[in-house]
Design a protein around this motif. Structure first.
Motif, PDB file in Angstrom:
ATOM      1  N   LEU A  17      -8.696  -1.951   4.914  1.00  0.00           N
ATOM      2  CA  LEU A  17      -7.580  -3.256   4.540  1.00  0.00           C
ATOM      3  C   LEU A  17      -8.691  -4.461   4.426  1.00  0.00           C
ATOM      4  O   LEU A  17      -8.669  -4.835   6.011  1.00  0.00           O
ATOM      5  N   LEU A  59       2.518   6.181  12.695  1.00  0.00           N
ATOM      6  CA  LEU A  59       1.972   6.616  11.700  1.00  0.00           C
ATOM      7  C   LEU A  59       1.170   7.456  12.346  1.00  0.00           C
ATOM      8  O   LEU A  59       1.449   7.869  13.102  1.00  0.00           O
ATOM      9  N   PRO A  60       0.748   8.495  11.334  1.00  0.00           N
ATOM     10  CA  PRO A  60       0.491  10.112  11.548  1.00  0.00           C
ATOM     11  C   PRO A  60      -0.879   9.650  12.964  1.00  0.00           C
ATOM     12  O   PRO A  60      -1.152   8.770  12.355  1.00  0.00           O
ATOM     13  N   LEU A  97      -2.886   8.805   5.461  1.00  0.00           N
ATOM     14  CA  LEU A  97      -3.181   8.797   7.478  1.00  0.00           C
ATOM     15  C   LEU A  97      -3.308  10.375   7.464  1.00  0.00           C
ATOM     16  O   LEU A  97      -3.602  10.356   9.179  1.00  0.00           O
ATOM     17  N   ALA A  98      -2.438  11.355   7.366  1.00  0.00           N
ATOM     18  CA  ALA A  98      -2.150  11.813   7.591  1.00  0.00           C
ATOM     19  C   ALA A  98      -2.908  13.516   7.698  1.00  0.00           C
ATOM     20  O   ALA A  98      -3.074  14.330   8.160  1.00  0.00           O
ATOM     21  N   ASN A 104       1.548  -3.368   5.594  1.00  0.00           N
ATOM     22  CA  ASN A 104       0.827  -4.458   6.297  1.00  0.00           C
ATOM     23  C   ASN A 104       0.767  -5.563   6.799  1.00  0.00           C
ATOM     24  O   ASN A 104       0.211  -6.624   7.166  1.00  0.00           O
ATOM     25  N   ILE A 114       5.455  13.829   6.848  1.00  0.00           N
ATOM     26  CA  ILE A 114       5.330  12.693   5.983  1.00  0.00           C
ATOM     27  C   ILE A 114       6.005  11.941   7.122  1.00  0.00           C
ATOM     28  O   ILE A 114       7.392  12.470   7.579  1.00  0.00           O
ATOM     29  N   LEU A 115       6.154  11.174   7.341  1.00  0.00           N
ATOM     30  CA  LEU A 115       6.795   9.978   7.883  1.00  0.00           C
ATOM     31  C   LEU A 115       7.488   9.111   7.770  1.00  0.00           C
ATOM     32  O   LEU A 115       7.544   9.078   6.949  1.00  0.00           O
ATOM     33  N   ILE A 116       8.553   8.800   8.384  1.00  0.00           N
ATOM     34  CA  ILE A 116       9.783   7.669   7.785  1.00  0.00           C
ATOM     35  C   ILE A 116       9.608   6.602   7.414  1.00  0.00           C
ATOM     36  O   ILE A 116      10.047   5.866   5.919  1.00  0.00           O
ATOM     37  N   VAL A 117       8.762   5.789   8.395  1.00  0.00           N
ATOM     38  CA  VAL A 117       8.520   4.916   9.120  1.00  0.00           C
ATOM     39  C   VAL A 117       7.383   4.712   7.327  1.00  0.00           C
ATOM     40  O   VAL A 117       6.243   5.044   7.712  1.00  0.00           O
ATOM     41  N   ARG A 118       7.534   3.374   6.245  1.00  0.00           N
ATOM     42  CA  ARG A 118       6.144   3.000   5.747  1.00  0.00           C
ATOM     43  C   ARG A 118       5.770   2.590   6.024  1.00  0.00           C
ATOM     44  O   ARG A 118       5.653   1.092   6.557  1.00  0.00           O
ATOM     45  N   PHE A 119       4.030   2.612   6.219  1.00  0.00           N
ATOM     46  CA  PHE A 119       3.116   1.797   6.409  1.00  0.00           C
ATOM     47  C   PHE A 119       3.628   0.140   5.724  1.00  0.00           C
ATOM     48  O   PHE A 119       3.815   0.038   4.059  1.00  0.00           O
ATOM     49  N   MET A 144       0.411   5.002   1.792  1.00  0.00           N
ATOM     50  CA  MET A 144      -0.806   4.860   3.141  1.00  0.00           C
ATOM     51  C   MET A 144      -0.173   5.807   3.962  1.00  0.00           C
ATOM     52  O   MET A 144      -1.117   6.643   5.004  1.00  0.00           O
ATOM     53  N   ASP A 145       1.304   6.019   4.495  1.00  0.00           N
ATOM     54  CA  ASP A 145       1.188   7.335   5.517  1.00  0.00           C
ATOM     55  C   ASP A 145       1.230   9.053   5.457  1.00  0.00           C
ATOM     56  O   ASP A 145       0.837   9.341   5.750  1.00  0.00           O
ATOM     57  N   GLU A 146       1.266   8.818   3.961  1.00  0.00           N
ATOM     58  CA  GLU A 146       0.743  10.266   3.444  1.00  0.00           C
ATOM     59  C   GLU A 146      -1.246  10.407   3.617  1.00  0.00           C
ATOM     60  O   GLU A 146      -1.288  11.809   4.302  1.00  0.00           O
ATOM     61  N   TYR A 194       1.294  -1.513   0.407  1.00  0.00           N
ATOM     62  CA  TYR A 194      -0.288  -0.019  -0.031  1.00  0.00           C
ATOM     63  C   TYR A 194       0.698   1.057  -0.112  1.00  0.00           C
ATOM     64  O   TYR A 194       1.426   1.575   0.946  1.00  0.00           O
TER      65      TYR A 194
END
Lengths: 393, 393
Positions: A351, B307-308, A342-343, B18, B11-16, A338-340, A335
């Motif tokens: 999902l 995540l945010p 979710l902000a 699942n 925008i966080l560094i860690v990618r989502f 997703m981080d963006e 996905y």
């Protein structure tokens, strides 16, 4: 002293019993969200699906792999269930009829499924009931369909077995007849519509009905799937009331116990025409999980358990964006973005637990809550732009 | 062209991802609701609980029966997990520390649990951090406690191992010393409070914090459990801001990743004193599932997945009523009056899947939504009056 009577409008006869075992035919995303609602009612859940890796697998008390269309499989599956329901219409109705004869609670009723499952029968039902729907012709095969060139442009629908945009062809001119189905189908006059609307109505055994607010759907031009929707629809009060009344009328005419999703066209001249119905939770009601007092899934449970139906009031404006597998990708789902998303305030992911993606596969959806309709639209664009279901290399 | 920047603040560094496996220590109702939220993120869930029939059993991908306090059990359990979290504090912190050293993501961090798990350490921490809390004395045993008669009336709390009202004794006069704990504890000055409040704050790895609106709790006089609560609390804007600021201050002082529930007293002279904290989803946040943009459970997941954090805005006023096992009944649970309370607009049941009831056991809760505070109160009375958890004959 508080007057209790004002709240408890109607005391139903059937007592709530959390020890009931609910059998669900189909273990896809609709079943998954139905189970999420059933957890709060502490129901025991048994699911049947042909896919050994179906979305309901890990959240059912019992998960059985088997064909939904096989009479014996469905009969064996349901023997220890107290209530049987569906999350897909394409099941053995014969088995459901036999189970009903055995005295099991089967909702929606097999008689209702008989009418809805075959789009030819469904259309004739509307005609008999004087329910507004597009003009149509029943067709036997491709050859037969070719004889109705004067009826074009039209939409050709397969009588049985279509789902998620499969089993539908648009025939604009005689050239397109090669796409016509070579099995029994229905040719519907193409509607020059303003908007596509949907109303989900619930009806319990007592005949109590409740509708969710009318939603407005936008379809993906290629995949013929709902791409996103807004709730409530941006329509006049009059159209809203008309759509609402039609949904209740169909539910009562069918005598359904459970949910009925009614998809409709709002024509350019303000008419409402029924497109088609589905006797179960529906893609057009997913936003209700986040935006309404009860979700469509809880409402379906209340209806089939013969409990009082919940308030469908929307506490928020909402949009729902389907998360479809990106074109050009097949494989283990990733996905991206997703981080963006979710902000963004009010964005919620859903999902479906499908490991593998392929183009246009429904992998999940995003619900967006915002009290401002314009902002909601901007957020839809942002989510559609940023969030992609691709595959691992 | 829409400006995307306005939504995506950070925008966080860690990618989502699942495909992460989340290990939960504890399989009770908090774990159950956490899993319900985790389903939407498609996380793989593994749960550990000593009870082979725990509420999380049927909705976890893997459910392991074992002691939460046994070092080896917890170590073995967590080996294939990517992230480990808790739904109860009473776990082997030594194992969590070892897992953290191995490089696993353990949230809340074991260092935070060390401070919170022992109420003696917790109280000293507030003192060191200049956080407002009731005056206290550390006690070694019952004999030692007896020497502080002048400090009465006071609340005696067991240092470690208390939960849900267990491990707390009210000592009004010297006569009550026989109830004092004979193990290390803390004697807190009895607070003549106006209200008991709670704030749930979330903090992710980036140090982003978000608080839920302040709630107002009413405790069951006998069971020492939350009986019901209102969200948001009926308090002044000033008190609200003070409570909110204190919650954020503690979360930052602890450096916690995850949720922190902060229970506070509002004294008759308008002061806020910290009562105690819990580093996890909490009974005082259950209404967020129905009344806020994100639930406390989704927020905990967002925090520990880095995540945010989601918006905690309340879209509705809400009350939460705990559903405790009725006195005089033990055995297979029956929910008497459920039909009647479900007929009330805005009433939603949350049953925890516990087969057996006993007096004061937390069997579930009811969330009530109503925009009118007076109506909300009436509905609370109605639900408490009508809905009883009794046992089958």
């Amino acid at each position: 002293m508080v007057s209790y009577r004002i709240f408890a409008k109607k005391i139903l006869i059937v007592r709530f019993d959390n020890r009931k075992k609910l059998g669900i035919l189909g273990g896809g995303q609709l079943g998954r969200m139905l189970i999420q609602a059933a957890i709060d009612f502490d129901l025991t859940i048994k699911t049947l699906d042909p896919d050994s890796d179906a979305p309901c697998k890990y959240i059912s008390h019992e998960f059985v792999v088997g064909s939904l269309n096989d009479y014996d499989t469905v009969m064996a599956f349901a023997q220890d269930c107290d209530i049987v329901t569906i999350e897909i219409e394409n099941v053995s109705i014969e088995a459901l009829e036999a189970l009903e004869k055995q005295g099991k609670a089967v909702f929606p009723q097999p008689s209702v499924l008989r009418i809805i499952k075959d789009k030819r029968v469904q259309k004739q039902f509307y005609q008999q009931q004087n329910l507004p729907t597009a003009e149509f012709i029943l067709t036997d095969n491709q050859e037969h369909t070719r004889s109705f060139e004067n009826f074009l442009p039209a939409v050709h629908k397969l009588g049985q077995g279509g789902y998620d945009g499969k089993g539908v062809q648009i025939l604009r001119s005689a050239d397109d007849f090669r796409k016509a189905f070579d099995q029994p189908g229905v040719l519907e006059k193409m509607i020059d519509f303003e908007k596509e609307l949907a109303v989900i109505v619930a009806r319990n055994q007592e005949g109590e009905t409740k509708t969710f607010p009318v939603v407005e759907m936008v379809f993906h031009p290629e995949a013929n799937l709902v791409e996103y929707l807004f709730s409530p629809a941006n329509i006049s009060k009059e159209t809203e009331q008309k759509a609402d009344a039609i949904a209740i009328q169909i539910a009562n005419a069918l005598g359904i116990t459970g949910l009925l999703a009614v998809e409709m066209f709002l024509t350019k001249d303000g008419q409402i025409l029924i497109n088609e119905v589905a006797p179960r939770p529906h893609n057009s009601g997913h936003q209700s999980i986040r935006a309404n007092d009860v979700s469509q899934f809880e409402q379906h449970l209340r209806a089939i358990l013969n409990l009082p139906l919940g308030s469908t009031k929307a506490h928020s404006k909402a949009a729902m964006v389907n998360l479809l597998g990106e074109e050009g990708y097949a494989g283990e789902a990733v996905y991206q973005g997703m981080d963006e998303v979710l902000a963004v305030e009010g964005v919620h992911p859903f999902l479906y637990g499908k490991r593998f993606t392929k183009p246009f596969r429904k992998m999940g959806h995003i619900t967006i809550i915002d009290q401002n309709f314009e902002k909601l639209k901007e957020k839809v664009i942002f989510v559609k732009e940023k969030l992609k279901v691709i595959a691992k290399n």
